[in-house]
Motif scaffolding. Structure first.
Motif, PDB file in Angstrom:
ATOM      1  N   VAL A 286      -9.645  16.321   8.683  1.00  0.00           N
ATOM      2  CA  VAL A 286     -10.524  17.492   8.614  1.00  0.00           C
ATOM      3  C   VAL A 286     -11.571  17.460   9.717  1.00  0.00           C
ATOM      4  N   SER A 287     -12.125  16.283   9.982  1.00  0.00           N
ATOM      5  CA  SER A 287     -13.186  16.183  10.981  1.00  0.00           C
ATOM      6  C   SER A 287     -12.658  15.843  12.368  1.00  0.00           C
ATOM      7  N   GLY A 288     -11.355  15.975  12.587  1.00  0.00           N
ATOM      8  CA  GLY A 288     -10.765  15.752  13.899  1.00  0.00           C
ATOM      9  C   GLY A 288     -10.215  14.360  14.109  1.00  0.00           C
ATOM     10  N   GLY A 289     -10.552  13.423  13.250  1.00  0.00           N
ATOM     11  CA  GLY A 289     -10.014  12.068  13.360  1.00  0.00           C
ATOM     12  C   GLY A 289      -8.581  12.013  12.865  1.00  0.00           C
ATOM     13  N   SER A 290      -8.039  10.836  12.871  1.00  0.00           N
ATOM     14  CA  SER A 290      -6.667  10.648  12.406  1.00  0.00           C
ATOM     15  C   SER A 290      -6.689  10.052  11.008  1.00  0.00           C
ATOM     16  N   ASN A 291      -6.014  10.685  10.081  1.00  0.00           N
ATOM     17  CA  ASN A 291      -5.834  10.154   8.739  1.00  0.00           C
ATOM     18  C   ASN A 291      -4.521   9.391   8.721  1.00  0.00           C
ATOM     19  N   MET A 292      -4.565   8.153   8.266  1.00  0.00           N
ATOM     20  CA  MET A 292      -3.383   7.307   8.294  1.00  0.00           C
ATOM     21  C   MET A 292      -3.105   6.745   6.909  1.00  0.00           C
ATOM     22  N   ALA A 293      -1.850   6.529   6.654  1.00  0.00           N
ATOM     23  CA  ALA A 293      -1.424   5.874   5.418  1.00  0.00           C
ATOM     24  C   ALA A 293      -0.173   5.085   5.741  1.00  0.00           C
ATOM     25  N   GLY A 294       0.004   3.990   5.028  1.00  0.00           N
ATOM     26  CA  GLY A 294       1.189   3.197   5.305  1.00  0.00           C
ATOM     27  C   GLY A 294       1.395   2.069   4.332  1.00  0.00           C
ATOM     28  N   TYR A 295       2.410   1.306   4.654  1.00  0.00           N
ATOM     29  CA  TYR A 295       2.849   0.221   3.805  1.00  0.00           C
ATOM     30  C   TYR A 295       3.472  -0.844   4.700  1.00  0.00           C
ATOM     31  N   TYR A 296       3.237  -2.094   4.381  1.00  0.00           N
ATOM     32  CA  TYR A 296       3.973  -3.154   5.070  1.00  0.00           C
ATOM     33  C   TYR A 296       4.204  -4.317   4.117  1.00  0.00           C
ATOM     34  N   ARG A 297       5.250  -5.078   4.441  1.00  0.00           N
ATOM     35  CA  ARG A 297       5.567  -6.263   3.645  1.00  0.00           C
ATOM     36  C   ARG A 297       6.050  -7.355   4.597  1.00  0.00           C
ATOM     37  N   PHE A 298       5.842  -8.589   4.159  1.00  0.00           N
ATOM     38  CA  PHE A 298       6.292  -9.728   4.948  1.00  0.00           C
ATOM     39  C   PHE A 298       6.532 -10.907   4.022  1.00  0.00           C
ATOM     40  N   PRO A 299       7.444 -11.801   4.417  1.00  0.00           N
ATOM     41  CA  PRO A 299       7.722 -12.964   3.578  1.00  0.00           C
ATOM     42  C   PRO A 299       6.587 -13.981   3.655  1.00  0.00           C
ATOM     43  N   LEU A 300       6.297 -14.599   2.527  1.00  0.00           N
ATOM     44  CA  LEU A 300       5.268 -15.629   2.467  1.00  0.00           C
ATOM     45  C   LEU A 300       5.906 -16.995   2.726  1.00  0.00           C
TER      46      LEU A 300
END
Length: 134
Positions: A68-82
């Motif tokens: 809304v204010s011109g910035g970037s809205n981001m969403a995501g997911y990540y996974r990695f083995p422990l």
């Protein structure tokens, strides 16, 4: 005789290469990871999506759009083995309300003891009644 010397020399070279080469399953150079999936979309208007996965079990999926204010809205997911086994999973959102992450890996504070909660309630009640302490 020269043929035998050439064959022995070739076998020695092959043996040296075999001994010096990393053994699959035992040794693996962590600098080299095969990418088994790589999908990217960027429309050039601030909207994008990406997804990639390595053969080492790391998976990343994210997207963004103009906020809304011109910035970037981001969403995501990540996974990695422990290292000790299992898989770590992290979901995140970053927008006008800040960065928020959801994961069992994120430490949570210990609950406040009952006496601390009572002190907070007393302070709120005093503030509501206009009592000010120097």
């Amino acid at each position: 005789m020269k043929l035998v010397a050439v064959v022995v020399a070739c076998l020695a070279v092959v043996a040296a290469v075999a001994v010096a080469a990393p053994q699959f399953g035992r040794l693996r150079d962590p600098r080299f990871i095969a990418i088994v999936r790589d999908n990217r979309q960027d429309r050039g208007d601030g909207n994008y999506k990406f997804e990639y996965e390595g053969d080492n079990g790391i998976y990343v999926d994210g997207s963004g759009k103009q906020g809304v204010s011109g910035g970037s809205n981001m969403a995501g997911y990540y996974r990695f083995p422990l290292p000790e086994g299992g898989v770590a999973e992290v979901r995140y959102t970053a927008d006008e309300n800040g960065f928020r992450v959801q994961s069992p890996l994120v430490p949570t504070p210990h609950p406040l003891p009952d006496h601390a909660i009572e002190q907070i309630r007393n302070a709120e009640e005093q503030r509501r009644r206009g009592i000010i302490w120097d």
